[in-house]
Design an enzyme around this catalytic site. Structure first.
Site, short mmCIF file in Angstrom:
data_model
loop_
_atom_site.label_atom_id
_atom_site.label_comp_id
_atom_site.label_asym_id
_atom_site.label_seq_id
_atom_site.Cartn_x
_atom_site.Cartn_y
_atom_site.Cartn_z
N GLY A 1 74.18 -29.73 41.19
CA GLY A 1 73.39 -29.64 42.42
C GLY A 1 72.87 -28.25 42.71
O GLY A 1 71.75 -28.11 43.19
N PHE A 2 73.66 -27.23 42.40
CA PHE A 2 73.26 -25.88 42.78
C PHE A 2 73.67 -24.87 41.72
O PHE A 2 74.71 -25.03 41.07
CB PHE A 2 73.91 -25.49 44.12
CG PHE A 2 73.48 -26.40 45.24
CD1 PHE A 2 72.28 -26.17 45.93
CD2 PHE A 2 74.23 -27.51 45.57
CE1 PHE A 2 71.86 -27.04 46.93
CE2 PHE A 2 73.81 -28.39 46.58
CZ PHE A 2 72.63 -28.15 47.26
N GLY A 3 72.86 -23.82 41.58
CA GLY A 3 73.23 -22.69 40.75
C GLY A 3 74.19 -21.78 41.50
O GLY A 3 74.43 -21.96 42.70
N GLY A 4 74.73 -20.81 40.77
CA GLY A 4 75.54 -19.77 41.39
C GLY A 4 76.95 -20.16 41.79
O GLY A 4 77.60 -19.43 42.54
N HIS B 1 67.62 -31.73 32.08
CA HIS B 1 68.89 -32.24 32.63
C HIS B 1 68.56 -33.03 33.89
O HIS B 1 68.20 -32.44 34.91
CB HIS B 1 69.79 -31.04 32.93
CG HIS B 1 71.09 -31.39 33.60
ND1 HIS B 1 71.88 -30.43 34.20
CD2 HIS B 1 71.75 -32.56 33.75
CE1 HIS B 1 72.96 -31.01 34.70
NE2 HIS B 1 72.91 -32.30 34.45
N MET C 1 69.45 -34.89 37.02
CA MET C 1 70.47 -35.17 38.03
C MET C 1 69.84 -36.10 39.05
O MET C 1 69.48 -35.71 40.16
CB MET C 1 70.95 -33.85 38.67
CG MET C 1 71.89 -33.10 37.74
SD MET C 1 72.02 -31.36 38.17
CE MET C 1 70.57 -30.76 37.32
N SER D 1 68.67 -21.62 32.48
CA SER D 1 68.22 -22.62 33.46
C SER D 1 67.20 -21.98 34.39
O SER D 1 67.50 -21.00 35.09
CB SER D 1 69.40 -23.13 34.28
OG SER D 1 68.90 -23.82 35.41
N MET E 1 66.23 -32.72 39.88
CA MET E 1 67.11 -33.25 40.94
C MET E 1 66.29 -34.06 41.93
O MET E 1 65.16 -33.68 42.26
CB MET E 1 67.78 -32.09 41.68
CG MET E 1 68.52 -31.12 40.78
SD MET E 1 69.40 -29.91 41.79
CE MET E 1 69.99 -28.78 40.52
N ASP F 1 66.33 -28.32 35.28
CA ASP F 1 67.19 -29.14 36.13
C ASP F 1 66.35 -30.00 37.06
O ASP F 1 65.76 -29.50 38.02
CB ASP F 1 68.11 -28.23 36.96
CG ASP F 1 69.20 -27.61 36.11
OD1 ASP F 1 69.94 -28.36 35.46
OD2 ASP F 1 69.30 -26.36 36.10
N MET G 1 79.73 -30.81 32.49
CA MET G 1 79.43 -29.99 33.68
C MET G 1 80.65 -29.16 34.02
O MET G 1 81.74 -29.68 34.20
CB MET G 1 79.05 -30.87 34.87
CG MET G 1 77.66 -31.52 34.79
SD MET G 1 76.29 -30.35 34.61
CE MET G 1 76.43 -29.36 36.09
N ASP H 1 77.53 -26.29 31.33
CA ASP H 1 76.50 -25.95 32.33
C ASP H 1 77.18 -25.70 33.66
O ASP H 1 77.79 -26.60 34.23
CB ASP H 1 75.51 -27.11 32.42
CG ASP H 1 74.38 -26.88 33.42
OD1 ASP H 1 74.27 -25.76 33.96
OD2 ASP H 1 73.61 -27.84 33.64
N GLY H 2 77.04 -24.46 34.15
CA GLY H 2 77.56 -24.10 35.46
C GLY H 2 78.55 -22.95 35.40
O GLY H 2 79.58 -23.05 34.72
N GLY I 1 72.10 -19.96 34.33
CA GLY I 1 70.99 -19.75 35.25
C GLY I 1 71.07 -18.38 35.89
O GLY I 1 70.38 -17.44 35.48
N SER I 2 71.95 -18.26 36.89
CA SER I 2 71.97 -17.00 37.64
C SER I 2 72.34 -15.82 36.76
O SER I 2 71.81 -14.72 36.95
CB SER I 2 72.90 -17.12 38.85
OG SER I 2 74.07 -17.78 38.53
N HIS J 1 66.26 -24.75 29.87
CA HIS J 1 66.98 -25.82 30.58
C HIS J 1 66.27 -26.10 31.91
O HIS J 1 66.09 -25.20 32.73
CB HIS J 1 68.42 -25.37 30.81
CG HIS J 1 69.31 -26.41 31.40
ND1 HIS J 1 69.91 -27.39 30.64
CD2 HIS J 1 69.74 -26.61 32.68
CE1 HIS J 1 70.66 -28.16 31.43
NE2 HIS J 1 70.56 -27.71 32.67
C1 DX5 Z 1 73.61 -27.11 38.37
C2 DX5 Z 1 72.62 -27.05 37.24
C3 DX5 Z 1 72.74 -25.85 36.40
C4 DX5 Z 1 72.49 -24.55 37.13
C5 DX5 Z 1 73.44 -23.56 36.56
O1 DX5 Z 1 73.64 -28.37 38.92
O2 DX5 Z 1 72.78 -28.18 36.38
O3 DX5 Z 1 71.92 -25.94 35.24
O4 DX5 Z 1 71.19 -24.06 36.99
O5 DX5 Z 1 73.34 -22.39 37.29
P1 DX5 Z 1 74.39 -21.21 37.15
O6 DX5 Z 1 74.32 -20.73 35.72
O7 DX5 Z 1 73.93 -20.22 38.13
O8 DX5 Z 1 75.76 -21.79 37.46
ZN ZN Z 2 71.71 -28.17 34.44
#
Ligand code: DX5
Ligand code: ZN
Length: 220
Positions: free
Chosen positions: A140-143, A64, A66, A8, A35, A33, A135, A173-174, A195-196, A31
């Site tokens: 909404g957020f990574g990490g 993706h 959102m 991501s 938003m 995202d 999910m 994802d997540g 992602g992270s 990927h």
């Molecule tokens: C969150 C996103 C994810 C996000 C995952 O809402 O849909 O795709 O980038 O990030 P990590 O892998 O850091 O949880």
């Molecule tokens: Zn995503």
């Protein structure tokens, strides 16, 4: 079962996206995202960015959404060159009609389920989709940390997909890292967004070790 790793770019450097997608060319898909600060409390990219990414990336785009009102906006992302367009079940007015529209445009159609959204209403509709995104964090957020409570839903989807002989990818994802990817693969996922955990280190190394961890699980 083949394994797909989709990094991501939410965790990438937003002002250097062209070079960031080059760093993940050993992955299967990018990927992206999208938003809108309505469906989720965060704001990222739109179809203009998707279009340029599709032009510069060596690997296809897994978008993706959102966003609210995907019935209105998802086709624009297919038009922009996304290989797959995944919208949220909670936001779509008519998921089946939207999936058919995306497929008619040549894109793969995906439906995403937030952690609290059950799979049951969609189990008889799975042939309408190319992929289901479970999910494993609140979108909404990574990490964030992986929610193991979503695994029974993933297992139910895997049972139905395999039982019916459908070619539907099951994506998570997540919070995916070298440990949680094993949990998700055992529960039936074949497509993994990270992602992270990819961008925290050398992306090529991280992609390879995620791939090994998931593939070794599937082999057992
Ligand atoms: C969150 C996103 C994810 C996000 C995952 O809402 O849909 O795709 O980038 O990030 P990590 O892998 O850091 O949880
Ligand atoms: Zn995503």
């Amino acid at each position: 079962m083949s394994v797909r790793i989709n990094p991501s770019i939410l965790a990438a450097d937003f002002v250097n996206l062209e070079s960031e997608v080059r760093r993940i060319r050993s992955a299967d898909l990018v990927h992206v995202d999208v938003m809108d600060n309505h469906f989720v409390p965060n704001l990222t990219f739109g179809p203009g960015t998707v279009q340029r990414l599709a032009e510069v990336s060596d690997i296809p785009l897994d978008v993706h959404l959102m966003i609210d009102d995907p019935d209105r906006w998802a086709p624009d992302h297919a038009e922009a060159g996304a290989y797959s367009v995944t919208f949220h079940a909670e936001a779509a007015a008519d998921p089946v009609a939207l999936a058919r529209r995306l497929r008619s445009m040549g894109a793969r159609a995906g439906i995403a389920l937030k952690p609290g959204t059950p799979a049951e209403p969609y189990l008889d509709l799975l042939a309408e989709f190319d992929q289901v995104l479970v999910m494993t964090v609140e979108p909404g957020f990574g990490g964030q940390s992986f929610l193991e409570s979503t695994m029974p839903k993933l297992r139910a989807l895997r049972e139905r997909v395999s039982g019916a002989g459908l070619d539907v990818w099951l994506q998570v994802d997540g919070g995916i890292n070298e440990e949680t990817i094993v949990t998700a693969a055992r529960a039936g996922a074949d497509t993994f967004v990270a992602g992270s955990s990819v961008f925290a280190g050398d992306p090529a190394d991280r992609i390879a070790s995620l791939r090994d961890a998931a593939a070794s699980t599937h082999a057992h």
